[in-house]
Design a protein around this motif. Sequence first.
Motif, PDB file in Angstrom:
ATOM      1  N   HIS B  66       0.828  -1.220   0.000  1.00 57.54           N
ATOM      2  CA  HIS B  66       0.000   0.000   0.000  1.00 57.54           C
ATOM      3  C   HIS B  66       0.859   1.267   0.000  1.00 57.54           C
ATOM      4  CE1 HIS B  66       0.662  -0.153   4.428  1.00 57.54           C
ATOM      5  NE2 HIS B  66       0.593   1.148   4.326  1.00 57.54           N
ATOM      6  N   GLU B  76      -9.859   3.201  -4.803  1.00 59.25           N
ATOM      7  CA  GLU B  76      -9.488   4.306  -3.905  1.00 59.25           C
ATOM      8  C   GLU B  76     -10.193   5.595  -4.312  1.00 59.25           C
ATOM      9  OE1 GLU B  76      -7.419   2.532  -5.679  1.00 59.25           O
ATOM     10  OE2 GLU B  76      -5.786   1.711  -4.450  1.00 59.25           O
ATOM     11  N   GLU B  84     -13.326   8.317   2.737  1.00 62.66           N
ATOM     12  CA  GLU B  84     -13.159   7.064   3.480  1.00 62.66           C
ATOM     13  C   GLU B  84     -11.755   6.481   3.349  1.00 62.66           C
ATOM     14  OE1 GLU B  84     -15.160   5.595   5.482  1.00 62.66           O
ATOM     15  OE2 GLU B  84     -17.129   6.515   5.117  1.00 62.66           O
ATOM     16  N   SER B  86      -7.897   5.845   4.369  1.00 59.10           N
ATOM     17  CA  SER B  86      -7.131   5.861   5.610  1.00 59.10           C
ATOM     18  C   SER B  86      -6.112   6.999   5.551  1.00 59.10           C
ATOM     19  CB  SER B  86      -6.407   4.525   5.801  1.00 59.10           C
ATOM     20  OG  SER B  86      -5.342   4.437   4.885  1.00 59.10           O
ATOM     21  N   THR B  87      -5.606   7.373   6.704  1.00 62.56           N
ATOM     22  CA  THR B  87      -4.615   8.452   6.735  1.00 62.56           C
ATOM     23  C   THR B  87      -3.360   8.046   5.975  1.00 62.56           C
ATOM     24  OG1 THR B  87      -3.887   7.618   8.866  1.00 62.56           O
ATOM     25  CG2 THR B  87      -5.381   9.504   8.883  1.00 62.56           C
ATOM     26  N   GLN B  88      -3.108   6.744   5.893  1.00 62.03           N
ATOM     27  CA  GLN B  88      -1.939   6.281   5.127  1.00 62.03           C
ATOM     28  C   GLN B  88      -2.177   6.422   3.634  1.00 62.03           C
ATOM     29  OE1 GLN B  88      -0.961   2.257   6.387  1.00 62.03           O
ATOM     30  NE2 GLN B  88       0.528   3.096   7.818  1.00 62.03           N
ATOM     31  N   GLU B  89      -3.410   6.150   3.202  1.00 61.13           N
ATOM     32  CA  GLU B  89      -3.700   6.148   1.771  1.00 61.13           C
ATOM     33  C   GLU B  89      -3.840   7.554   1.207  1.00 61.13           C
ATOM     34  OE1 GLU B  89      -7.207   3.688   2.399  1.00 61.13           O
ATOM     35  OE2 GLU B  89      -6.540   2.399   0.769  1.00 61.13           O
ATOM     36  N   THR B  90      -4.372   8.478   2.025  1.00 57.56           N
ATOM     37  CA  THR B  90      -4.733   9.804   1.508  1.00 57.56           C
ATOM     38  C   THR B  90      -3.592  10.509   0.781  1.00 57.56           C
ATOM     39  OG1 THR B  90      -6.395  10.016   3.231  1.00 57.56           O
ATOM     40  CG2 THR B  90      -5.726  12.026   2.112  1.00 57.56           C
TER      41      THR B  90
END
Lengths: 169, 200
Positions: B66, B76, B84, B86-90
């Motif tokens: 990820h 995504e 929606e 996650s803070t990691q994905e944003t």
Amino acid sequence: MSEHTTLTWEDVAHRYGRKIYTFAYRLTGNPDDAADLVQEVLLRVRKGLASYTPGSFEGWLWRITRNAFLDGIRKKKRRPTVPLPEGDFSALGASPSPDEVLASVRLSDDVQAALVKLPYDFREAVVMCDVVGLTYEEIAEATDVPIGTVRSRIHRGRSMLRDLLTWPV
Amino acid sequence: MARMNTYQAQLSILLSCYLDGVLTDEELNEVVHVLDNDLEAIAEFHKLKEARRAVRLMPMLEIPSHLLPRTHLDEELSAFLDGELSTQETPIVSAHLESCGECRMVLADLDRSRIAIRALPGVESPVFLDVHRETTTATRRRIPAVVALATGVAAVVIAFTVGPFASGGEQPTISIADLNARHAAVASVPAAVQISNTAP
Ligand SMILES: [Zn+2]
């Protein structure tokens, strides 16, 4: 012209992400910190790539990585590792006998545990050299110190590491 | 380790450098000579060699997938519209959108679908279905907030789409901080809707 002038940050992510992750993991022994660092480094690479001027790409990238790592530590106010006094290695135990040297087959967990006990500068130099595979010149550029200091740090890191990996029988 | 004098300390550094093959010819001659004659230096050399080997034997780790940008974004994008991620994905998704016109176009399409679906009027339930009435009313009350939310997202999408053209196809003008702030704003709206639902 360096081939890196045409790199996108995604290229950098795919090409160096694993090394950056491993670098951070070996410095901290912590997967969450390593993941945080990778994200931060990639953001900084994305912002900085436009202003990157041809030169040592490795030096540039690892300087960014190192600064991001140190900023992350400052931000989180983590417990600092207690540095050993300069030049005093006596706390680390007696010299190993040749038998001890031969008998010590180390798991990487042991090495990892020993690594994080090294003072930061030594740990960083050893990890950059022996984990990431940077040249002394690249390490000097990334850490902004003269090459003589790089030599000394790598040596002292290894020296202390070896003592930490040898437990008196 | 016994304390070393300056010469021994310098020699010890040379032994470490010897392992990495970075000695000058002069230094190399000295090291080779010492290693032929000095038992202490030989012991020191083996010690350094073992430490170096121990670190080099540690495996290169796999990076969690990820953390790496994929070729293109997929689900995504919907999660991004809905706040929606996650803070990691944003930051990863934001950065990809900033650099990828294709994904921005897909995002715009998804957003149009999302707006269309959300703009559908609430349906009055038959009077005898009392149980559902309150739910439906709540849904209808939500619509203005959702439309406002969707409009906000549309603004983001337009900015995405316009950015590259406005700047002659070069660097997008939106900063990551802007994107993340906007994403955070979008993400915060459902919480507000939640509060309005509980109001009398
Ligand atoms: Zn894309």
